[in-house]
Design a protein around this motif. Structure first.
Motif, PDB file in Angstrom:
ATOM      1  N   GLU A 280     -29.839  -4.029   3.799  1.00  0.00           N
ATOM      2  CA  GLU A 280     -29.927  -4.399   2.644  1.00  0.00           C
ATOM      3  C   GLU A 280     -28.755  -4.634   1.936  1.00  0.00           C
ATOM      4  OE1 GLU A 280     -32.910  -1.754   0.734  1.00  0.00           O
ATOM      5  OE2 GLU A 280     -34.550  -2.526   1.899  1.00  0.00           O
ATOM      6  N   MET A 281     -27.745  -3.817   2.225  1.00  0.00           N
ATOM      7  CA  MET A 281     -26.419  -3.905   1.321  1.00  0.00           C
ATOM      8  C   MET A 281     -25.707  -5.093   2.076  1.00  0.00           C
ATOM      9  SD  MET A 281     -24.130  -3.130  -0.607  1.00  0.00           S
ATOM     10  CE  MET A 281     -24.507  -1.762  -1.203  1.00  0.00           C
ATOM     11  N   ALA A 282     -25.848  -5.425   3.480  1.00  0.00           N
ATOM     12  CA  ALA A 282     -25.181  -6.528   4.008  1.00  0.00           C
ATOM     13  C   ALA A 282     -25.810  -7.883   3.194  1.00  0.00           C
ATOM     14  CB  ALA A 282     -25.348  -6.591   5.700  1.00  0.00           C
ATOM     15  N   HIS A 283     -27.001  -8.088   3.144  1.00  0.00           N
ATOM     16  CA  HIS A 283     -27.604  -9.024   2.690  1.00  0.00           C
ATOM     17  C   HIS A 283     -27.268  -9.326   1.265  1.00  0.00           C
ATOM     18  CE1 HIS A 283     -30.299 -10.494   5.476  1.00  0.00           C
ATOM     19  NE2 HIS A 283     -30.699  -9.332   5.907  1.00  0.00           N
ATOM     20  N   TRP A 284     -27.078  -8.147   0.285  1.00  0.00           N
ATOM     21  CA  TRP A 284     -26.598  -8.179  -1.058  1.00  0.00           C
ATOM     22  C   TRP A 284     -25.192  -8.768  -0.995  1.00  0.00           C
ATOM     23  CZ3 TRP A 284     -23.198  -6.341  -4.410  1.00  0.00           C
ATOM     24  CH2 TRP A 284     -23.567  -6.240  -5.502  1.00  0.00           C
ATOM     25  N   LEU A 285     -24.315  -8.214  -0.117  1.00  0.00           N
ATOM     26  CA  LEU A 285     -23.144  -8.413  -0.485  1.00  0.00           C
ATOM     27  C   LEU A 285     -23.062 -10.047  -0.127  1.00  0.00           C
ATOM     28  CD1 LEU A 285     -21.393  -5.810   1.622  1.00  0.00           C
ATOM     29  CD2 LEU A 285     -20.856  -6.259  -0.760  1.00  0.00           C
ATOM     30  N   LEU A 286     -23.749 -10.458   0.894  1.00  0.00           N
ATOM     31  CA  LEU A 286     -23.641 -12.216   0.954  1.00  0.00           C
ATOM     32  C   LEU A 286     -24.266 -12.759  -0.153  1.00  0.00           C
ATOM     33  CD1 LEU A 286     -22.804 -14.532   2.828  1.00  0.00           C
ATOM     34  CD2 LEU A 286     -25.371 -14.028   3.904  1.00  0.00           C
ATOM     35  N   ARG A 287     -25.247 -12.282  -0.726  1.00  0.00           N
ATOM     36  CA  ARG A 287     -25.983 -13.133  -1.770  1.00  0.00           C
ATOM     37  C   ARG A 287     -24.987 -12.761  -3.047  1.00  0.00           C
ATOM     38  NH1 ARG A 287     -30.117 -10.223  -1.627  1.00  0.00           N
ATOM     39  NH2 ARG A 287     -29.881  -8.939  -3.321  1.00  0.00           N
ATOM     40  N   GLU A 288     -24.618 -11.671  -3.368  1.00  0.00           N
ATOM     41  CA  GLU A 288     -24.048 -11.452  -4.653  1.00  0.00           C
ATOM     42  C   GLU A 288     -22.391 -11.675  -4.709  1.00  0.00           C
ATOM     43  OE1 GLU A 288     -25.778 -11.125  -7.251  1.00  0.00           O
ATOM     44  OE2 GLU A 288     -27.833 -11.213  -6.159  1.00  0.00           O
ATOM     45  N   GLU A 289     -21.779 -11.219  -3.743  1.00  0.00           N
ATOM     46  CA  GLU A 289     -20.303 -11.023  -3.601  1.00  0.00           C
ATOM     47  C   GLU A 289     -19.942 -12.473  -2.954  1.00  0.00           C
ATOM     48  OE1 GLU A 289     -18.701  -9.155  -5.591  1.00  0.00           O
ATOM     49  OE2 GLU A 289     -19.585  -7.357  -6.053  1.00  0.00           O
ATOM     50  N   GLY A 290     -20.601 -12.835  -2.195  1.00  0.00           N
ATOM     51  CA  GLY A 290     -20.185 -14.159  -1.164  1.00  0.00           C
ATOM     52  C   GLY A 290     -19.452 -13.635   0.109  1.00  0.00           C
ATOM     53  N   LEU A 291     -19.458 -12.321   0.546  1.00  0.00           N
ATOM     54  CA  LEU A 291     -19.075 -11.727   1.741  1.00  0.00           C
ATOM     55  C   LEU A 291     -20.104 -11.632   2.701  1.00  0.00           C
ATOM     56  CD1 LEU A 291     -16.493  -9.163   0.115  1.00  0.00           C
ATOM     57  CD2 LEU A 291     -15.918 -11.496   0.912  1.00  0.00           C
ATOM     58  N   PHE A 292     -19.725 -12.194   3.856  1.00  0.00           N
ATOM     59  CA  PHE A 292     -20.312 -12.265   4.976  1.00  0.00           C
ATOM     60  C   PHE A 292     -19.871 -11.149   5.990  1.00  0.00           C
ATOM     61  CE2 PHE A 292     -21.939 -14.698   9.179  1.00  0.00           C
ATOM     62  CZ  PHE A 292     -23.092 -13.817   8.940  1.00  0.00           C
ATOM     63  N   VAL A 293     -20.265 -10.099   5.969  1.00  0.00           N
ATOM     64  CA  VAL A 293     -20.051  -8.764   6.671  1.00  0.00           C
ATOM     65  C   VAL A 293     -20.829  -8.430   7.914  1.00  0.00           C
ATOM     66  CG1 VAL A 293     -18.556  -8.385   4.886  1.00  0.00           C
ATOM     67  CG2 VAL A 293     -20.777  -7.164   4.967  1.00  0.00           C
ATOM     68  N   GLY A 294     -20.316  -7.507   8.815  1.00  0.00           N
ATOM     69  CA  GLY A 294     -21.378  -6.956   9.618  1.00  0.00           C
ATOM     70  C   GLY A 294     -21.508  -5.458   9.138  1.00  0.00           C
ATOM     71  N   SER A 295     -22.258  -4.928  10.127  1.00  0.00           N
ATOM     72  CA  SER A 295     -23.306  -3.796   9.717  1.00  0.00           C
ATOM     73  C   SER A 295     -22.218  -2.490   9.378  1.00  0.00           C
ATOM     74  CB  SER A 295     -23.906  -3.335  10.795  1.00  0.00           C
ATOM     75  OG  SER A 295     -23.570  -3.146  12.013  1.00  0.00           O
ATOM     76  N   SER A 296     -21.187  -2.390  10.049  1.00  0.00           N
ATOM     77  CA  SER A 296     -20.297  -1.291   9.787  1.00  0.00           C
ATOM     78  C   SER A 296     -19.537  -1.562   8.342  1.00  0.00           C
ATOM     79  CB  SER A 296     -18.882  -1.018  10.771  1.00  0.00           C
ATOM     80  OG  SER A 296     -18.253  -2.050  10.909  1.00  0.00           O
TER      81      SER A 296
END
Length: 288
Positions: free
Chosen positions: A262-278
């Motif tokens: 959920e944090m990975a999806h939130w970071l992409l949606r809200e902060e514009g950062l596409f990151v991996g699980s770690s």
């Protein structure tokens, strides 16, 4: 181009929590990962140990990796004219295998199992290197990994923040990053809190909090095919490595796969950062 990556503030997350969250954009290293730092140092040390002539073009490097170190090694080996053979466990994303092969590496896949098993990917890589008389990088036990972060990553963080750091939160794969950065920061300000972010099934949380390297999954009468149940790749361990043993950690936080996802999806949606699980795991633990 390795290192000197920028710090970025997660403005929405900072506003929501009342804390200032800064993330170091290690994706801006040439290989797209912070592993470039350790790889540069480990290859330099390997060349020095090889004696006169170092590692001449055409030499073969072998490593066991869950992905990111292999990608950094592939990029560096291409630049240096070296051949690379990597061994990865079968629980890693297919995208990693395809990327490694696209970068020119030879890839061997082994069943995921404990380090005590001869078929473990690190043990397999060591055996292949010995049989081919090649350089075995050994990122988990090679303390050049630790020194790269002690002497480079840690000082960068200190300078970029002007020493204004309350806590450093990081997961552990080899343990090199959290070990090197923690030693660097605490030498400058012992009040800085270092927190290990750990996924389900890893033994490290109990090592930090209770002094015993143990995960509940190890109590199962029959070990499952995979070493532990987490979906997070590349972090969490079932042992204390030579690098992790050097870490100065105050406490640890367990983060579920669901919270990480959920944090990975939130970071992409809200902060514009596409990151991996770690990376998502690190931020979720920092929030906690």
């Amino acid at each position: 181009l390795v290192g000197n990556t920028p710090l970025v503030e997660l403005k929405k997350l900072s506003a929501l929590t009342g804390c200032r969250f800064l993330v170091k954009m290690e994706s801006m290293n040439p290989g797209g990962t912070g592993k470039d730092r350790a790889v540069r140092r480990m290859l330099r040390v390997a060349a020095e140990r090889a004696g006169p002539g170092g590692l001449p073009p055409g030499s073969t490097v072998v490593e066991g990796t869950s992905g990111s170190t292999g990608i950094s090694l592939a990029c560096a080996c291409n630049a240096l004219g070296l051949r690379l053979h990597v061994v990865i466990p079968d629980d890693q994303a297919d995208e990693k295998k395809r990327l490694l092969e696209s970068l020119g590496a030879s890839v061997t896949i082994t069943p995921c199992c404990a380090i005590s098993n001869e078929g473990h990917y690190v043990n397999t890589a060591r055996r292949i290197a010995r049989g081919m008389d090649c350089v075995f990088i050994d990122q988990f036990e090679n303390t050049a990994n630790f020194f790269a972060h002690l002497e480079e990553t840690g000082p960068e963080l200190w300078e970029q923040t002007g020493g204004n750091i309350d806590a450093f939160v990081m997961s552990a794969g080899t343990g090199g990053t959290i070990a090197g950065v923690s030693q660097c920061l605490k030498a400058r300000d012992p009040r800085i809190s270092v927190v290990l972010a750990d996924p389900p099934g890893s033994s490290l949380l109990h090592k930090v909090t209770h002094g015993v390297c143990f995960a509940p999954q190890q109590a199962e009468k029959k070990l499952r095919r995979h070493r532990y149940d987490s979906l997070v790749e590349g972090v969490g361990l079932d042992r204390v490595t030579a690098n992790f043993a050097r870490a100065s950690i105050d406490t640890a936080a367990r983060v579920s796969d669901q919270d990480t996802l959920e944090m990975a999806h939130w970071l992409l949606r809200e902060e514009g950062l596409f990151v991996g699980s770690s990376s998502a795991l690190n931020i979720a633990a920092a929030c906690r």
